[in-house]
Write an enzyme that holds these catalytic residues in place. Sequence first.
Site, mmCIF file in Angstrom:
data_model
loop_
_atom_site.group_PDB
_atom_site.id
_atom_site.type_symbol
_atom_site.label_atom_id
_atom_site.label_comp_id
_atom_site.label_asym_id
_atom_site.label_seq_id
_atom_site.Cartn_x
_atom_site.Cartn_y
_atom_site.Cartn_z
ATOM 1 N N ASP A 16 -46.455 -2.269 -8.819
ATOM 2 C CA ASP A 16 -46.640 -2.632 -7.418
ATOM 3 C C ASP A 16 -45.699 -3.746 -6.977
ATOM 4 O OD1 ASP A 16 -48.150 -2.321 -4.937
ATOM 5 O OD2 ASP A 16 -48.943 -4.315 -5.354
ATOM 6 N N MET A 71 -52.310 -4.351 0.960
ATOM 7 C CA MET A 71 -51.461 -4.341 2.151
ATOM 8 C C MET A 71 -49.981 -4.471 1.819
ATOM 9 S SD MET A 71 -53.413 -3.902 4.730
ATOM 10 C CE MET A 71 -52.236 -4.280 6.017
ATOM 11 N N ARG A 72 -49.643 -4.603 0.535
ATOM 12 C CA ARG A 72 -48.237 -4.802 0.205
ATOM 13 C C ARG A 72 -47.400 -3.592 0.629
ATOM 14 N NH1 ARG A 72 -48.638 -6.542 -4.724
ATOM 15 N NH2 ARG A 72 -48.298 -8.739 -4.232
ATOM 16 N N ALA A 73 -47.946 -2.391 0.521
ATOM 17 C CA ALA A 73 -47.194 -1.197 0.894
ATOM 18 C C ALA A 73 -46.815 -1.220 2.368
ATOM 19 C CB ALA A 73 -48.006 0.056 0.572
#
Length: 671
Positions: free
Chosen positions: A193, A274-276
């Site tokens: 990730d 929420m990183r995506a």
Amino acid sequence: MSTPYPFTAIVGMDDLRLGLLLNAVSPAVGGVLVRGEKGTAKSTAVRALAALIPAVPVVPGCRFSCDPASPDPACPDGPHEPGGGTARAARMVELPVGASEDRLVGALDIERALAEGVKAFEPGLLADAHRGILYVDEVNLLHDHLVDLLLDAAAMGASYVEREGVSVRHAARFLLVGTMNPEEGELRPQLLDRFGLTVEVAASREPDQRVEVVRRRLAYDDDPAGFATRWADEESALRSRIVAARALLPEVRLGDGALRQIAATCAAFEVDGMRADIVMARTATALAAWAGRTDVLAEDVRQAALLALPHRRRRNPFDAPGLDEDRLDDTLQEFGGEDENDDDPDPDGPGGGGGQPPQGGPGTPPQGDAGQGDTPARPQESEGGEPQSAGGGEQQAVRAAEPFRTKMLSVPGLGEGAAGRRSRARTEHGRTTGARRPQGALTKLHLAATVQAAAPHQRARGRSGRGLVVRRDDLRQANREGREGNLVLFVVDASGSMAARQRMSAVKGAVLSLLLDAYQRRDKVGLVTFRGKDAEVALPPTSSVEAAAVRLEKLPTGGRTPLAAGLLKAHDVLRVERMRDPSRRPLLVVVTDGRATGGVDPVALAARAARLHCAEETAAIVVDCETGPVRLGLAGTLAGDLGGTAVTLDELRADSIAGLVKDVHTARRVA
């Protein structure tokens, strides 16, 4: 210094080059993970990128590459006064897979810290990579403790080195680029990730393109400097385009329509966190700047999704990363809406996008063998399901039953293998169990033992103040106990006696469950099968548990039961692995009903082969697959010959296998 291969001379690999260039335009994208088969120019492309990154201003003499415009107030070489500075080329720092912790984060001189109160610090690779590129080749083989350090640095933008209360901190913000061959195992989800983008690469199947690759490579090998000179104009033009895109980036507008599409796409593919969303937004913005536009179009969002989501979607651990492009297009169309700055709402339209979309998307793996591509389509089961006779012909492969959670199996004793999560071992990390004199560089100080060793000599050393006079001979290394990864070798009976479809489905489900456990515990796995007249190594020992799952899925059944051949083949595999990696201890898992047919006295042959493993004290489990009202108990006899223990399929599935391998030690002592 060797001349790097020119980036513009790389043939094909459009999505790989685009992913790297987007990070050059906007380092905030977060790096890129390059997945692909061996020999596909992954490392060549990454090394070529470094020559295109614009120079960075640094404080003269600072070992930590502080920016003269805003120097780090906590820099160990500081404090620095703002202003001034010199420009130097951006660094690309390579992290070797076998690097030590001190090499990565830096080394603190404990002896001087205790005796003199001086923070003598030697910077590591994280300091060298600050404001540059940190490149990890074969990143999936990186040891867990190094992965943890990388995760901490990537999350905080700083590296901390602490030894017994002495702490040093420095900034560590870098572009993380990794390459890997999926056949050698997957990455931990936490590290996966951390990569902003992922791309899949495969060698071209077009003869003309392959010819051009060979032609250029031979020309470069013959005269690297001359070859680079011939591509100098193209390199200069590309470097100028990167600079121009960087200058344009702050002016790019990400409209509400594009933001809705990004949010809807991430929700549709059920990505965690929420990183995506943030990475997609930054990637779409970089794509627009790369195309020379100040507005983000729908095609930028689509391209950003293909690069940023495949490795983040929720999936089974044995599935390759991928993205359903039809579903992506439907989501973008549904949430496209009207945005006053979107001149081309069609996600497939031309629109001057940020580059050619990857063929089939970066999540579409190349067709090939284990470790790449999705699990092959499972055949439809035929009617019936009656077992074949031992001499029957080959049956088509059957699908595995649903996998289930297993209790931890561990090898008895205390090992010294590679860091993992299975068996007890002496490691550099874990709980402290004692102290010893250091052999080589001191890595983990045992403070109490050091003070105890130095205390009797204080008067002789002329101690006059409150400080402790410590010498090199007083230092003590802490003994630590943690967990290691093992080699789990599966020996699976695929003969006619196992060929009942329901039984073989249950067997595959059990092995798949144990493979999933091995994946989570960072083991190497191997697969030996026996049927007909002989045994074969279906999968040599590898870190790619996914490859073992694919081979298991394809496994046909039928024929006689050469049990002795299977055990002897396993013995050969373990013998070779002991020479290659003597510190990694094996766990033998034999999946059989215990029957042996073919040849003269096959049962006695199998018993002698099993005793070879027992003589070498190989931890073993026999998964007893015998069914029916009348049971011969042959698997239990085999387990006794192996010096291990037996468990039925029902016991395995009933979640009652705690301590099975622990019982191996007890069984051996009783024998």
